[in-house]
Write a protein that holds these residues in place. Structure first.
Motif, PDB file in Angstrom:
ATOM      1  N   VAL A  56       2.562 -10.143  -6.820  1.00 18.19           N
ATOM      2  CA  VAL A  56       3.316  -9.162  -7.910  1.00 18.19           C
ATOM      3  C   VAL A  56       4.303  -9.705  -8.663  1.00 18.19           C
ATOM      4  O   VAL A  56       5.325 -10.358  -8.151  1.00 18.19           O
ATOM      5  CB  VAL A  56       3.842  -8.062  -6.775  1.00 18.19           C
ATOM      6  N   GLU A  90      -1.396  -4.759 -15.910  1.00 15.69           N
ATOM      7  CA  GLU A  90      -0.566  -4.395 -14.783  1.00 15.69           C
ATOM      8  C   GLU A  90       0.885  -4.618 -15.066  1.00 15.69           C
ATOM      9  O   GLU A  90       1.841  -3.900 -14.372  1.00 15.69           O
ATOM     10  CB  GLU A  90      -0.773  -5.284 -13.485  1.00 15.69           C
ATOM     11  N   ALA A  99       4.520  -2.655 -10.425  1.00 12.84           N
ATOM     12  CA  ALA A  99       3.481  -3.776 -10.500  1.00 12.84           C
ATOM     13  C   ALA A  99       2.630  -3.893  -9.387  1.00 12.84           C
ATOM     14  O   ALA A  99       3.218  -3.760  -8.252  1.00 12.84           O
ATOM     15  CB  ALA A  99       4.376  -5.106 -11.043  1.00 12.84           C
ATOM     16  N   GLN A 100       1.315  -4.211  -9.387  1.00 15.48           N
ATOM     17  CA  GLN A 100       0.479  -4.395  -8.497  1.00 15.48           C
ATOM     18  C   GLN A 100      -0.334  -5.831  -8.568  1.00 15.48           C
ATOM     19  O   GLN A 100      -0.255  -6.302  -9.660  1.00 15.48           O
ATOM     20  CB  GLN A 100      -0.475  -3.545  -8.295  1.00 15.48           C
ATOM     21  N   GLU A 148       7.390  -8.995 -11.536  1.00  9.28           N
ATOM     22  CA  GLU A 148       8.037  -7.956 -12.156  1.00  9.28           C
ATOM     23  C   GLU A 148       8.994  -8.438 -13.016  1.00  9.28           C
ATOM     24  O   GLU A 148       9.865  -9.400 -12.769  1.00  9.28           O
ATOM     25  CB  GLU A 148       8.497  -6.876 -11.095  1.00  9.28           C
TER      26      GLU A 148
END
Length: 329
Positions: A268, A243, A250-251, A270
């Motif tokens: 999430v 991911e 992003a998840q 990032e």
């Protein structure tokens, strides 16, 4: 004999739970021929586990027949019995299992997992269905997935591994991946591969062994090999790292449900948040544990070159012998 709505719901939900969790890609799932059972499936990690199950809701007198059918007629590795939780049912369950323990078939009980459902469950109630489905999800993940398929991986052991932050954080995951994907290795190989001292390597391997991710056996070389819990841990790491490095927004990772059962609350992460998210880890919240976990998976790739696309694990012959003794009949 017509099955009650509760009977049907429980049998169907059992398979649905296992199928839903398989979306994490930590194991494979496929339904099998039911034969004389209410539900059957195959769960595949590096081994194929056949599961046969029976459900009882209305007819208490069927407990004896159900259990004897499961314990004597099934060659499955896992036997699941879902039934209504009443005193009469508990009494009969105890009588039958005690009878088996007193005979020469006691070892068959090692395969049996019992799931007791509240007696006042009403399949016509949406709230009841939701509650029982969640209950089954928790019990199945603990009794079948974590304790059998995933090699007794636990939140306590993972927490032990994640709480210590210091120099070479992420090295333990890189070492675990290297051992899992290498047929032959030595401590010198590990020291050279990761450019660290031999004592640093030994310390990480000690921590991995305490966490249940590495097994040790003096019979064979190398003496350490990655356990099924270790392979599960690496698959979780790969899911999270994918991911982060996937090039897409992003998840939440697809394994978030299982991560939560291991004490981690996925969120999430990032960019620079992968390091910013490590601040304040002292509170040991599920969110903080996930940040520590994700950080290690990412750092294992960035600093130590771990290839998360490479999950071709080599199964040690010693583990294969243990599995054969335990499950082959």
């Amino acid at each position: 004999m017509t099955e009650s709505p509760e009977h049907q719901f429980l049998s169907q939900s059992f398979l649905e739970v296992l199928n839903n969790f398989s979306a994490s890609k930590l194991y494979g799932y496929k339904e099998a021929q039911r034969r004389r059972f209410d539900f059957s499936c195959v769960l595949a990690e590096n081994w194929d586990y056949l599961l046969d199950g029976q459900t009882l809701w209305q007819h208490t007198e069927g407990i004896d027949k159900d259990l004897r059918t499961l314990l004597l007629s099934s060659d499955a590795h896992i036997l699941a019995y879902t039934l209504r939780d009443t005193m009469k049912n508990r009494r009969l369950l105890h009588e039958v299992t005690t009878d088996f323990r007193s005979g020469n078939m006691a070892h068959n009980l090692d395969r049996l997992k019992v799931f007791l459902i509240p007696a006042n469950f009403d399949a016509d109630s949406e709230d009841d269905r939701r509650l029982i489905f969640n209950q089954l999800s928790e019990q199945i993940s603990e009794d079948i997935l974590f304790n059998i398929i995933f090699g007794r991986i636990s939140s306590e052991r993972i927490r032990f591994l994640l709480q210590e932050m210091g120099k070479h954080t992420g090295l333990e995951i890189a070492v675990l991946h290297y051992i899992a994907t290498s047929g032959h290795w030595t401590m010198t190989d590990l020291r050279r591969r990761f450019s660290v001292g031999i004592e640093t390597v030994r310390d990480r391997m000690r921590r991995l062994q305490i966490a249940g991710l590495l097994d040790y056996s003096a019979k064979g070389f190398p003496p350490y090999y990655v356990s099924s819990a270790g392979r599960t841990f690496l698959r979780l790491c790969a899911d999270v790292a994918t991911e982060f490095f996937g090039g897409l927004p992003a998840q939440i990772p697809r394994s978030s449900g299982l991560l939560e059962l291991l004490g981690m609350k996925a969120w999430v992460i990032e960019g620079k948040e992968i390091t910013n998210g490590l601040r304040g880890l002292e509170d040991s919240t599920p969110e903080a544990m996930y940040a520590s976990f994700a950080f290690r998976a990412v750092i294992a790739k960035m600093l130590f070159g771990t290839d998360w696309n490479s999950l071709g694990f080599i199964i040690d012959t010693r583990e294969k012998k243990i599995w054969t003794r335990r499950y082959q009949r």
